[in-house]
Design a protein around this motif. Sequence first.
Motif, PDB file in Angstrom:
ATOM      1  N   UNK A   1       1.966   9.229  -6.002  1.00 40.15           N
ATOM      2  CA  UNK A   1       2.294  10.603  -5.628  1.00 40.15           C
ATOM      3  C   UNK A   1       3.472  11.120  -6.450  1.00 40.15           C
ATOM      4  N   UNK A   2       4.471  10.260  -6.656  1.00 39.61           N
ATOM      5  CA  UNK A   2       5.657  10.676  -7.412  1.00 39.61           C
ATOM      6  C   UNK A   2       5.293  11.141  -8.807  1.00 39.61           C
ATOM      7  N   UNK A   3       4.468  10.361  -9.507  1.00 41.55           N
ATOM      8  CA  UNK A   3       4.125  10.735 -10.879  1.00 41.55           C
ATOM      9  C   UNK A   3       3.200  11.955 -10.916  1.00 41.55           C
ATOM     10  N   UNK A   4       2.410  12.147  -9.865  1.00 35.65           N
ATOM     11  CA  UNK A   4       1.609  13.362  -9.776  1.00 35.65           C
ATOM     12  C   UNK A   4       2.513  14.586  -9.612  1.00 35.65           C
ATOM     13  N   UNK A   5       3.556  14.438  -8.799  1.00 37.04           N
ATOM     14  CA  UNK A   5       4.499  15.544  -8.594  1.00 37.04           C
ATOM     15  C   UNK A   5       5.262  15.854  -9.877  1.00 37.04           C
ATOM     16  N   UNK A   6       5.659  14.820 -10.620  1.00 37.04           N
ATOM     17  CA  UNK A   6       6.319  15.063 -11.910  1.00 37.04           C
ATOM     18  C   UNK A   6       5.399  15.857 -12.847  1.00 37.04           C
TER      19      UNK A   6
ATOM     20  N   UNK B   1      10.311  10.165  -3.670  1.00 36.48           N
ATOM     21  CA  UNK B   1       9.115   9.339  -3.472  1.00 36.48           C
ATOM     22  C   UNK B   1       9.180   8.072  -4.313  1.00 36.48           C
ATOM     23  N   UNK B   2       9.628   8.213  -5.562  1.00 35.55           N
ATOM     24  CA  UNK B   2       9.670   7.060  -6.452  1.00 35.55           C
ATOM     25  C   UNK B   2      10.727   6.058  -5.992  1.00 35.55           C
ATOM     26  N   UNK B   3      11.883   6.560  -5.594  1.00 36.56           N
ATOM     27  CA  UNK B   3      12.931   5.664  -5.136  1.00 36.56           C
ATOM     28  C   UNK B   3      12.501   4.943  -3.860  1.00 36.56           C
ATOM     29  N   UNK B   4      11.820   5.654  -2.967  1.00 34.04           N
ATOM     30  CA  UNK B   4      11.302   5.027  -1.750  1.00 34.04           C
ATOM     31  C   UNK B   4      10.250   3.990  -2.094  1.00 34.04           C
ATOM     32  N   UNK B   5       9.441   4.271  -3.113  1.00 35.34           N
ATOM     33  CA  UNK B   5       8.426   3.315  -3.557  1.00 35.34           C
ATOM     34  C   UNK B   5       9.078   2.012  -4.003  1.00 35.34           C
TER      35      UNK B   5
ATOM     36  N   UNK C   1       0.818  -1.225   0.000  1.00 34.03           N
ATOM     37  CA  UNK C   1       0.000   0.000   0.000  1.00 34.03           C
ATOM     38  C   UNK C   1       0.847   1.268   0.000  1.00 34.03           C
ATOM     39  N   UNK C   2       1.881   1.292   0.854  1.00 32.30           N
ATOM     40  CA  UNK C   2       2.735   2.476   0.920  1.00 32.30           C
ATOM     41  C   UNK C   2       3.520   2.658  -0.372  1.00 32.30           C
ATOM     42  N   UNK C   3       4.046   1.566  -0.931  1.00 33.40           N
ATOM     43  CA  UNK C   3       4.826   1.654  -2.157  1.00 33.40           C
ATOM     44  C   UNK C   3       4.010   2.152  -3.331  1.00 33.40           C
ATOM     45  N   UNK C   4       2.799   1.643  -3.460  1.00 28.78           N
ATOM     46  CA  UNK C   4       1.924   2.063  -4.557  1.00 28.78           C
ATOM     47  C   UNK C   4       1.513   3.527  -4.382  1.00 28.78           C
TER      48      UNK C   4
ATOM     49  N   UNK D   1       5.362  -0.984  -9.241  1.00 30.82           N
ATOM     50  CA  UNK D   1       5.328   0.477  -9.218  1.00 30.82           C
ATOM     51  C   UNK D   1       5.385   1.116 -10.606  1.00 30.82           C
ATOM     52  N   UNK D   2       6.146   0.512 -11.534  1.00 31.71           N
ATOM     53  CA  UNK D   2       6.380   1.131 -12.844  1.00 31.71           C
ATOM     54  C   UNK D   2       5.104   1.463 -13.620  1.00 31.71           C
TER      55      UNK D   2
END
Length: 310
Positions: free
Chosen positions: A26-31, A236-240, A18-21, A249-250
């Motif tokens: 969030x990462x792609x939203x920030x990008x 965020x993405x690296x933590x994911x 759940x946290x990873x997804x 995740x990809x």
Amino acid sequence: MVTITARPKAQQGEESFPAGIALAFVAFALYSGMDVTIKLLTKNYAVPQIIALNSLFALGPILAYAALFGGLYNNLRTRRPIYHVIRATCGLFSSFFAFWAYSRMPIADAYALAFTAPLFITALAVPILKEPVGWRRWSAIGVGFIGVLIMLRPGSGLINTGSLAVLAGALFYSVGMLVTRRARNTETSVSFAFYATLASGTVFGAMTPWLGRMPTLHDLGLSAIGGTLCGVAFVCLLTSFRKVPAAVAAPFQYSQIIWGVLFGWLVFGDVPDRTLFIGLAIVISSGLYILYRETVLGRQVTAATKRDCA
């Protein structure tokens, strides 16, 4: 775009789907938020200046992450500097073409064409990495490019400098990803992000005295927001990818089309037409199938290796 290499074994116990997804989403939203600031700035500034400022502000979160997770030396040292040179060069071209395209076309349209990257990566894996690609993945590549043709609609005037720039950017991005994959056993993901960002800031920053202009405080703040969003998105993405497998995740990168449509409509008044969504659906389906096949083949190789070692 950010490259993630295999997770260290010590981090396998940190898995939390759940946290990873959520972090990937969030990462792609920030990008996408960063891309909005880029598109806004292209109205008044040259792309090299925009990239230079964006890179400057993105370095902060990247360095902070490197210091917190493993230390700067362990994360940034390199055994294969030539790979970083090639990856950074690809990053220079891919970021320039992508950001320049934002000044010529809606963000959602640019995203739709940029999603061809998995198709390029699979096709180029044959000559660059000498990886075999079976008929299923070649078929998916062919179907994906049919989707591209549907989006571009040859003869409709949609094949222009903007759309060609996006495809060129996706091509350079793909080569950079393959170089990163080739060096994944000796180089860290953070090092690739750091040196590529540093190269972009240095090279494009050197052009600024001739191509740039003094930014207003408002636009400097906009650059700071965009660059920080980029750096935080990487973190965020690296933590994911520390919490879930890459194959999980990809695919969430495709969620960017949601933000592209939403931000394009709310900020710029752009509304994609139905044909673009039809072509986009084909491209995404092809990309997901390729990801699925690579995951299946990867598991088969792992299983065979374990048998050989037993």
